[in-house]
Design a protein around this motif. Structure first.
Motif, PDB file in Angstrom:
ATOM      1  N   ILE A 151      50.907  14.287  14.810  1.00 30.26           N
ATOM      2  CA  ILE A 151      51.262  12.994  14.230  1.00 30.26           C
ATOM      3  C   ILE A 151      52.767  12.890  14.040  1.00 30.26           C
ATOM      4  O   ILE A 151      53.387  11.845  14.305  1.00 30.26           O
ATOM      5  CB  ILE A 151      50.524  12.790  12.892  1.00 30.26           C
ATOM      6  N   ALA A 152      53.389  13.986  13.576  1.00 33.50           N
ATOM      7  CA  ALA A 152      54.847  13.986  13.370  1.00 33.50           C
ATOM      8  C   ALA A 152      55.585  13.663  14.665  1.00 33.50           C
ATOM      9  O   ALA A 152      56.521  12.847  14.685  1.00 33.50           O
ATOM     10  CB  ALA A 152      55.288  15.347  12.837  1.00 33.50           C
ATOM     11  N   VAL A 153      55.161  14.290  15.760  1.00 34.52           N
ATOM     12  CA  VAL A 153      55.826  14.064  17.047  1.00 34.52           C
ATOM     13  C   VAL A 153      55.559  12.656  17.555  1.00 34.52           C
ATOM     14  O   VAL A 153      56.484  11.956  17.994  1.00 34.52           O
ATOM     15  CB  VAL A 153      55.373  15.123  18.070  1.00 34.52           C
ATOM     16  N   TRP A 154      54.309  12.232  17.495  1.00 34.34           N
ATOM     17  CA  TRP A 154      53.999  10.875  17.954  1.00 34.34           C
ATOM     18  C   TRP A 154      54.840   9.844  17.195  1.00 34.34           C
ATOM     19  O   TRP A 154      55.389   8.914  17.785  1.00 34.34           O
ATOM     20  CB  TRP A 154      52.509  10.572  17.758  1.00 34.34           C
ATOM     21  N   HIS A 155      54.909  10.013  15.882  1.00 33.64           N
ATOM     22  CA  HIS A 155      55.656   9.052  15.071  1.00 33.64           C
ATOM     23  C   HIS A 155      57.149   9.123  15.359  1.00 33.64           C
ATOM     24  O   HIS A 155      57.798   8.096  15.570  1.00 33.64           O
ATOM     25  CB  HIS A 155      55.398   9.293  13.585  1.00 33.64           C
ATOM     26  N   SER A 156      57.694  10.327  15.387  1.00 32.92           N
ATOM     27  CA  SER A 156      59.146  10.468  15.537  1.00 32.92           C
ATOM     28  C   SER A 156      59.641  10.040  16.911  1.00 32.92           C
ATOM     29  O   SER A 156      60.777   9.569  17.047  1.00 32.92           O
ATOM     30  CB  SER A 156      59.555  11.918  15.278  1.00 32.92           C
ATOM     31  N   LEU A 157      58.779  10.165  17.926  1.00 29.85           N
ATOM     32  CA  LEU A 157      59.193   9.811  19.285  1.00 29.85           C
ATOM     33  C   LEU A 157      58.707   8.432  19.708  1.00 29.85           C
ATOM     34  O   LEU A 157      58.784   8.062  20.883  1.00 29.85           O
ATOM     35  CB  LEU A 157      58.713  10.871  20.274  1.00 29.85           C
ATOM     36  N   GLY A 158      58.179   7.670  18.744  1.00 28.46           N
ATOM     37  CA  GLY A 158      57.890   6.269  19.003  1.00 28.46           C
ATOM     38  C   GLY A 158      56.551   5.952  19.612  1.00 28.46           C
ATOM     39  O   GLY A 158      56.331   4.842  20.088  1.00 28.46           O
ATOM     40  N   ASP A 159      55.614   6.903  19.586  1.00 27.86           N
ATOM     41  CA  ASP A 159      54.279   6.630  20.127  1.00 27.86           C
ATOM     42  C   ASP A 159      53.410   5.982  19.041  1.00 27.86           C
ATOM     43  O   ASP A 159      53.727   6.038  17.854  1.00 27.86           O
ATOM     44  CB  ASP A 159      53.637   7.937  20.602  1.00 27.86           C
ATOM     45  N   ALA A 160      52.310   5.370  19.475  1.00 27.57           N
ATOM     46  CA  ALA A 160      51.369   4.779  18.520  1.00 27.57           C
ATOM     47  C   ALA A 160      50.701   5.891  17.721  1.00 27.57           C
ATOM     48  O   ALA A 160      50.321   6.931  18.273  1.00 27.57           O
ATOM     49  CB  ALA A 160      50.314   3.967  19.271  1.00 27.57           C
ATOM     50  N   VAL A 161      50.556   5.689  16.415  1.00 30.64           N
ATOM     51  CA  VAL A 161      50.011   6.743  15.572  1.00 30.64           C
ATOM     52  C   VAL A 161      49.347   6.146  14.347  1.00 30.64           C
ATOM     53  O   VAL A 161      49.754   5.089  13.861  1.00 30.64           O
ATOM     54  CB  VAL A 161      51.133   7.724  15.141  1.00 30.64           C
ATOM     55  N   SER A 162      48.305   6.818  13.872  1.00 32.78           N
ATOM     56  CA  SER A 162      47.661   6.453  12.609  1.00 32.78           C
ATOM     57  C   SER A 162      47.923   7.561  11.604  1.00 32.78           C
ATOM     58  O   SER A 162      48.015   8.735  11.982  1.00 32.78           O
ATOM     59  CB  SER A 162      46.142   6.286  12.797  1.00 32.78           C
ATOM     60  N   PRO A 163      48.050   7.226  10.327  1.00 33.39           N
ATOM     61  CA  PRO A 163      48.287   8.261   9.314  1.00 33.39           C
ATOM     62  C   PRO A 163      47.147   9.272   9.266  1.00 33.39           C
ATOM     63  O   PRO A 163      46.007   8.984   9.659  1.00 33.39           O
ATOM     64  CB  PRO A 163      48.367   7.461   8.006  1.00 33.39           C
ATOM     65  N   LEU A 164      47.448  10.456   8.784  1.00 37.05           N
ATOM     66  CA  LEU A 164      46.457  11.511   8.642  1.00 37.05           C
ATOM     67  C   LEU A 164      45.327  11.042   7.731  1.00 37.05           C
ATOM     68  O   LEU A 164      45.565  10.549   6.630  1.00 37.05           O
ATOM     69  CB  LEU A 164      47.121  12.764   8.052  1.00 37.05           C
ATOM     70  N   ALA A 165      44.097  11.188   8.201  1.00 37.82           N
ATOM     71  CA  ALA A 165      42.922  10.757   7.430  1.00 37.82           C
ATOM     72  C   ALA A 165      42.150  11.990   6.983  1.00 37.82           C
ATOM     73  O   ALA A 165      41.398  12.590   7.756  1.00 37.82           O
ATOM     74  CB  ALA A 165      42.042   9.845   8.279  1.00 37.82           C
ATOM     75  N   LEU A 166      42.317  12.375   5.729  1.00 36.62           N
ATOM     76  CA  LEU A 166      41.664  13.588   5.223  1.00 36.62           C
ATOM     77  C   LEU A 166      40.170  13.389   4.991  1.00 36.62           C
ATOM     78  O   LEU A 166      39.432  14.370   4.902  1.00 36.62           O
ATOM     79  CB  LEU A 166      42.332  14.036   3.926  1.00 36.62           C
ATOM     80  N   ASN A 167      39.726  12.137   4.896  1.00 36.22           N
ATOM     81  CA  ASN A 167      38.311  11.891   4.606  1.00 36.22           C
ATOM     82  C   ASN A 167      37.408  12.184   5.804  1.00 36.22           C
ATOM     83  O   ASN A 167      36.180  12.165   5.667  1.00 36.22           O
ATOM     84  CB  ASN A 167      38.107  10.445   4.157  1.00 36.22           C
ATOM     85  N   VAL A 168      37.991  12.471   6.965  1.00 39.13           N
ATOM     86  CA  VAL A 168      37.160  12.780   8.132  1.00 39.13           C
ATOM     87  C   VAL A 168      37.361  14.223   8.593  1.00 39.13           C
ATOM     88  O   VAL A 168      36.884  14.605   9.661  1.00 39.13           O
ATOM     89  CB  VAL A 168      37.452  11.818   9.301  1.00 39.13           C
ATOM     90  N   VAL A 169      38.043  15.030   7.790  1.00 39.97           N
ATOM     91  CA  VAL A 169      38.296  16.426   8.165  1.00 39.97           C
ATOM     92  C   VAL A 169      37.057  17.271   7.887  1.00 39.97           C
ATOM     93  O   VAL A 169      36.525  17.253   6.776  1.00 39.97           O
ATOM     94  CB  VAL A 169      39.489  17.001   7.381  1.00 39.97           C
ATOM     95  N   SER A 170      36.599  17.992   8.885  1.00 42.65           N
ATOM     96  CA  SER A 170      35.500  18.936   8.674  1.00 42.65           C
ATOM     97  C   SER A 170      36.087  20.324   8.429  1.00 42.65           C
ATOM     98  O   SER A 170      37.093  20.706   9.020  1.00 42.65           O
ATOM     99  CB  SER A 170      34.555  18.957   9.878  1.00 42.65           C
TER     100      SER A 170
END
Length: 459
Positions: free
Chosen positions: A328-347
């Motif tokens: 997510i950090a790389v996608w965001h910093s380099l201008g790609d589409a990204v959604s925030p980290l969603a902890l409610n779906v982490v297994s």
């Protein structure tokens, strides 16, 4: 694709670091990873990969001991573990995994520097090289993924021989005669049960009312019952005051004045982030009181162009979360589409035997009325596949939203629960209803049949 001139410097080669490096390289950036201990970090070299390999060996031995239940006569021989060989295999596998990661990074053109990275300010990093000397690096993006190390208390200092952290146990050459494990969280519970399976006498010192206090209460109750049945001595509500070396033995002093003697002590009292002395505060990066780097949903720190991922952030100490934070950090910093980290779906999974796997909301959320949801729990003792495998412990629990029937989470306590949680995680991730989960074909007989049955009961 971004311009080739974009540069990314990653401090730390664990899951958060190397996964971010791979994404950045594939997006066209010039990438440098600075890693001190070896690619894969603690996860691969001293924590997750080694511990789960040890647990797999212990589970194999435990399965052998249950042969009589299945009508198998193994004769008079008794299976024993050669810990030197076991640990040699563990370290070899960890090294091979680290080599595989290096090969992937090399193949994608990532530059790897063996040494310690220090943030000199936004866009500037110094790498102090293991071979000597240093190198300063310019970066459009800096990702800090320096991980964590075992927490050490001044009253219980490891000596690497009899008093050990979870990083030091792979130097043992013999099964401990009597192992005292201090701490009943995930690491303590997993390793305590592994050594029971390998044939050690184990005492588990737990400061709480039950083991695994942060987990589903029903699951933790099952695991503690299994621990005791397998011969482990569990000391609840017993807080460690200090640990001392007594010749070729150890003595654990409890706060209430009792003592516990053993041949070895394993300290599993948490971890601390590796965030000191690497220039973070001097550069303006905000740290919490615990020393963790404060990040937002897309892994940004308080300093522009500086991101962080993994155990150094304290978000959730899982390799999968670290890796996702890094991506997510790389996608965001380099201008790609990204959604925030969603902890409610982490297994997540605890590798005791049986395993505990969870995803989504918890029973505690329902009990505290934080979520309007229903729960169904099915014991696996009624599952035909479980009967065939002579498995009597464990259950499947599914949570769904009242009215809508959307699957909100679940708990699985079973062998290979880490695999069985996947269909529940898919349902949570994709907002499926219990009816959709129930109407999906399952193999008969299978453990997954109980997941569909639980969904049917939530119709």
């Amino acid at each position: 694709m971004i311009a080739r001139t974009s540069s990314v410097v990653v401090l730390g080669g664990g899951p958060g670091g190397y996964e971010a490096a791979l994404v950045a390289a594939r997006m066209g950036a010039t990438v440098t990873v600075v890693e001190r201990d070896g690619l894969g970090g603690a996860c691969v070299l001293t924590d997750c990969v080694p511990s789960k390999t040890l647990i797999s060996t212990a589970a194999f031995m435990s399965n052998l001991s249950s042969g009589a239940t299945l009508g198998v006569d193994l004769g008079a021989g008794t299976a024993t573990a050669d810990l030197t060989c076991v640990n040699r295999r563990i370290l070899r596998l960890a090294g091979a995994q680290s080599d595989d990661i290096r090969a992937r990074l090399d193949g994608d053109g990532v530059r790897i520097l063996r040494g310690t990275g220090t943030l000199l300010g936004p866009g500037r990093v110094r790498a102090d090289l293991e071979a000597g000397g240093s190198e300063e690096l310019d970066a459009d993006v800096v990702l800090v993924a320096t991980g964590a190390r075992p927490r050490v208390l001044p009253t219980a200092v490891p000596d690497g021989e009899r008093i050990l952290t979870w990083k030091q146990i792979y130097g043992l050459t013999e099964i401990p005669e009597r192992l005292v494990v201090v701490g009943s969280g995930v690491t303590g519970a997993e390793l305590a049960h592994a050594y029971v399976g390998l044939g050690a006498e184990v005492v588990l010192v737990s400061s709480r009312d039950r083991v695994l206090p942060g987990e589903d209460a029903d699951a933790a109750t099952v695991i503690e019952e299994v621990f005791r049945r397998d011969g482990m001595q569990v000391l609840n509500r017993s807080r460690m005051a200090s640990v001392e070396r007594v010749g070729d033995a150890v003595r654990v002093h409890l706060v209430d004045g009792r003592t516990v003697d053993g041949s070895h002590a394993l300290l599993a009292v948490g971890s601390v982030p590796q965030t000191s002395a690497i220039g973070l505060q001097e550069s303006g990066v905000q740290l919490s009181e615990s020393g963790h780097i404060e990040v937002d949903g897309v892994s940004r720190t308080s300093v522009r162009g500086v991101y962080a991922a993994g155990d150094c952030t304290g978000v959730l100490p899982l390799a999968s979360v670290a890796a996702m934070q890094g991506r997510i950090a790389v996608w965001h910093s380099l201008g790609d589409a990204v959604s925030p980290l969603a902890l409610n779906v982490v297994s997540a999974n605890i590798f005791t035997s049986p395993e505990i796997a969870t995803v989504g909301i918890s029973q505690h959320d329902i009990d505290e009325a934080r979520v309007d949801a229903r729960a169904v729990m099915l014991p696996l003792s009624t599952n035909p596949r479980a009967k065939m495998d002579s498995f009597e412990d464990g259950f499947v629990k599914v949570f769904s939203r009242q009215g809508a029937g959307t699957v909100l989470g679940g708990v699985v306590v079973a062998p290979r629960a880490s695999e069985l949680i996947f269909p529940v995680a898919l349902a949570v991730q994709n907002h499926l209803t219990v009816d959709q989960l129930a109407s999906t074909f399952t193999v008969y007989p299978s453990m997954s049949g109980s997941i569909a049955e639980a969904a049917r009961r939530l119709h």
